[in-house]
Structures are given as C-alpha cells and as structure tokens.
Design an enzyme around this catalytic site. Structure first.
Site, PDB file in Angstrom:
ATOM      1  N   ASP A  10     -10.339  13.004  19.057  1.00  0.00           N
ATOM      2  CA  ASP A  10      -9.105  13.773  18.927  1.00  0.00           C
ATOM      3  C   ASP A  10      -9.486  15.248  18.814  1.00  0.00           C
ATOM      4  O   ASP A  10     -10.667  15.619  18.964  1.00  0.00           O
ATOM      5  CB  ASP A  10      -8.223  13.265  17.771  1.00  0.00           C
ATOM      6  N   HIS A  11      -8.492  16.095  18.532  1.00  0.00           N
ATOM      7  CA  HIS A  11      -8.724  17.544  18.510  1.00  0.00           C
ATOM      8  C   HIS A  11      -9.763  17.961  17.468  1.00  0.00           C
ATOM      9  O   HIS A  11     -10.416  18.980  17.627  1.00  0.00           O
ATOM     10  CB  HIS A  11      -7.401  18.270  18.226  1.00  0.00           C
ATOM     11  N   CYS A  67     -13.121  11.122  15.343  1.00  0.00           N
ATOM     12  CA  CYS A  67     -11.991  11.937  14.867  1.00  0.00           C
ATOM     13  C   CYS A  67     -12.494  12.709  13.651  1.00  0.00           C
ATOM     14  O   CYS A  67     -13.710  12.849  13.464  1.00  0.00           O
ATOM     15  CB  CYS A  67     -10.754  11.085  14.586  1.00  0.00           C
ATOM     16  N   THR A  69     -12.425  12.125  10.308  1.00  0.00           N
ATOM     17  CA  THR A  69     -13.189  11.271   9.387  1.00  0.00           C
ATOM     18  C   THR A  69     -13.790  10.046  10.062  1.00  0.00           C
ATOM     19  O   THR A  69     -14.634   9.371   9.465  1.00  0.00           O
ATOM     20  CB  THR A  69     -12.259  10.741   8.272  1.00  0.00           C
ATOM     21  N   GLY A  70     -13.295   9.703  11.226  1.00  0.00           N
ATOM     22  CA  GLY A  70     -13.665   8.448  11.883  1.00  0.00           C
ATOM     23  C   GLY A  70     -12.821   7.275  11.392  1.00  0.00           C
ATOM     24  O   GLY A  70     -12.840   6.194  11.987  1.00  0.00           O
ATOM     25  N   ILE A  71     -12.079   7.501  10.326  1.00  0.00           N
ATOM     26  CA  ILE A  71     -11.322   6.395   9.716  1.00  0.00           C
ATOM     27  C   ILE A  71     -10.114   6.004  10.568  1.00  0.00           C
ATOM     28  O   ILE A  71      -9.893   4.825  10.855  1.00  0.00           O
ATOM     29  CB  ILE A  71     -10.884   6.758   8.275  1.00  0.00           C
ATOM     30  N   GLY A  72      -9.351   6.993  10.988  1.00  0.00           N
ATOM     31  CA  GLY A  72      -8.167   6.689  11.810  1.00  0.00           C
ATOM     32  C   GLY A  72      -8.560   5.980  13.094  1.00  0.00           C
ATOM     33  O   GLY A  72      -7.934   4.982  13.497  1.00  0.00           O
ATOM     34  N   MET A  73      -9.607   6.484  13.727  1.00  0.00           N
ATOM     35  CA  MET A  73     -10.073   5.861  14.979  1.00  0.00           C
ATOM     36  C   MET A  73     -10.497   4.413  14.719  1.00  0.00           C
ATOM     37  O   MET A  73     -10.203   3.519  15.520  1.00  0.00           O
ATOM     38  CB  MET A  73     -11.257   6.641  15.570  1.00  0.00           C
ATOM     39  N   HIS A 100     -26.033  -7.399  13.502  1.00  0.00           N
ATOM     40  CA  HIS A 100     -25.331  -8.482  12.794  1.00  0.00           C
ATOM     41  C   HIS A 100     -23.862  -8.627  13.180  1.00  0.00           C
ATOM     42  O   HIS A 100     -23.339  -9.738  13.118  1.00  0.00           O
ATOM     43  CB  HIS A 100     -25.417  -8.247  11.277  1.00  0.00           C
ATOM     44  N   ARG A 134     -27.058 -17.041  13.543  1.00  0.00           N
ATOM     45  CA  ARG A 134     -26.054 -17.262  12.492  1.00  0.00           C
ATOM     46  C   ARG A 134     -24.967 -16.195  12.506  1.00  0.00           C
ATOM     47  O   ARG A 134     -23.842 -16.439  12.055  1.00  0.00           O
ATOM     48  CB  ARG A 134     -26.731 -17.310  11.115  1.00  0.00           C
ATOM     49  N   HIS A 135     -25.304 -15.047  13.042  1.00  0.00           N
ATOM     50  CA  HIS A 135     -24.311 -13.961  13.063  1.00  0.00           C
ATOM     51  C   HIS A 135     -23.172 -14.252  14.038  1.00  0.00           C
ATOM     52  O   HIS A 135     -22.056 -13.785  13.850  1.00  0.00           O
ATOM     53  CB  HIS A 135     -24.983 -12.631  13.394  1.00  0.00           C
TER      54      HIS A 135
HETATM   55  C1  RB5 Z   1      -6.641  15.012  12.241  1.00  0.00           C
HETATM   56  O1  RB5 Z   1      -6.254  16.088  11.441  1.00  0.00           O
HETATM   57  C2  RB5 Z   1      -7.239  13.925  11.376  1.00  0.00           C
HETATM   58  O2  RB5 Z   1      -6.255  13.319  10.610  1.00  0.00           O
HETATM   59  C3  RB5 Z   1      -7.948  12.895  12.244  1.00  0.00           C
HETATM   60  O3  RB5 Z   1      -8.913  13.530  12.995  1.00  0.00           O
HETATM   61  C4  RB5 Z   1      -8.667  11.782  11.522  1.00  0.00           C
HETATM   62  O4  RB5 Z   1      -9.507  12.269  10.522  1.00  0.00           O
HETATM   63  C5  RB5 Z   1      -7.876  10.650  11.079  1.00  0.00           C
HETATM   64  O5  RB5 Z   1      -8.378   9.645  10.540  1.00  0.00           O
END
Ligand code: RB5
Length: 148
Positions: A10-11, A67, A69-73, A100, A134-135
């Site tokens: 993302d941006h 992204c 944090t990588g969390i949203g992705m 694994h 096993r994995h």
């Molecule tokens: C964008 O501001 C931010 O929310 C996105 O890049 C990401 O971190 C979401 O998980």
C-alpha cells in the site's frame, strides 16, 4: 505457473517494496508488481486480494505483501482461500514458516523494520522449502478450517 514472485504494497510501503523487488531481482528472482504504484492513499485489502487471486489462479507460487505494519495485509490475505500468509519481522520466522507452515505469502511492515532486514527476510522466505511430513497433516487441519 510463472516462477515470478507476486509483490504488492500500500502507500505506506512503496519505497520498501521497490527495495525488496530490486534485491530479489539482483539475486536472480523475477517479481511481478501488483501495485500500488504511487504514494496516494489506498486500501491494503485491494492489493492483498490482487496477489492472492493471482496465486489462486495458478499464476504464482508465492507472494509478498507489505503495508505499514504488515498486519492489515496478513489479515486480508488469510481471508483468501488457499492462502497461508505469515507476518515476519525476523529471518528465523521466515525460515520456519516455510519449513513448517508452507506459507505462500510473506507479509512485512515498512514502518516496523528496515529495508535491509526486509530484503534478508524475503530472501530467506523465497529460498526455503517446505519440510512436509508431520507438518502436512497440520497444514491440512489449518486449511480445513476454511470450510467450517
Ligand atoms: C496505512 O496507514 C496503514 O494502516 C497500513 O499500511 C497498515 O499498517 C495496516 O495494517
């Protein structure tokens, strides 16, 4: 199936994506860039969907999503059938999620790690194979959860 690695961001992660693609190409891996292509604000689920759809269409074996944090992705990618996305900020996790978990998508955060580490993590991920055995049983169990 193309051996190219599907990559998107993302941006928040445009510069890191460029660094990761440049590095992977310098060590012999081809990448296909699914966007975003500008720093204009965008929505990460759109880019997770593009990469996961391309993997599920058989175009690629692996993808990388970045992204802030990588969390949203990783949340978005793991909603897509057939996808096992792993958010990694160290090479040990990147190695073991291939060995694994047979992860097919690597997620990283451009605001949480530097580009040098991201390139190392990406290299570890794409170079490491699945251990099987096993994995596989456990992965079958994980994938069965999609059909509940
Ligand atoms: C964008 O501001 C931010 O929310 C996105 O890049 C990401 O971190 C979401 O998980």
């Amino acid at each position: 199936m193309s051996s190219k690695i599907a990559v998107a961001c993302d941006h928040a992660a445009l510069d890191m994506k460029a660094e990761v693609i440049k590095y992977l190409e310098s060590i012999g891996y081809e990448c296909e860039d699914y966007g975003t292509y500008t720093k204009d604000s965008c929505n990460y689920p759109d880019y997770a969907e593009k990469v996961c759809d391309a993997i599920n269409a058989g175009k690629h074996k692996m993808g990388i999503l970045i992204c802030g944090t990588g969390i949203g992705m990783s949340m978005a990618a793991n909603k897509c059938k057939g996808i096992r996305a792993a958010l990694c900020s160290d090479t040990f996790s990147a190695r073991f999620t291939r060995l694994h978990n047979d992860a097919n998508v690597l997620c990283m955060g451009a605001r949480t790690i530097g580009a040098g580490l991201a390139c190392d993590i990406a290299e570890t991920f794409v170079k490491t194979g699945f251990e099987g055995g096993r994995h596989q049983t456990r992965i079958d169990m994980v994938m069965a959860l999609e059909n509940k």
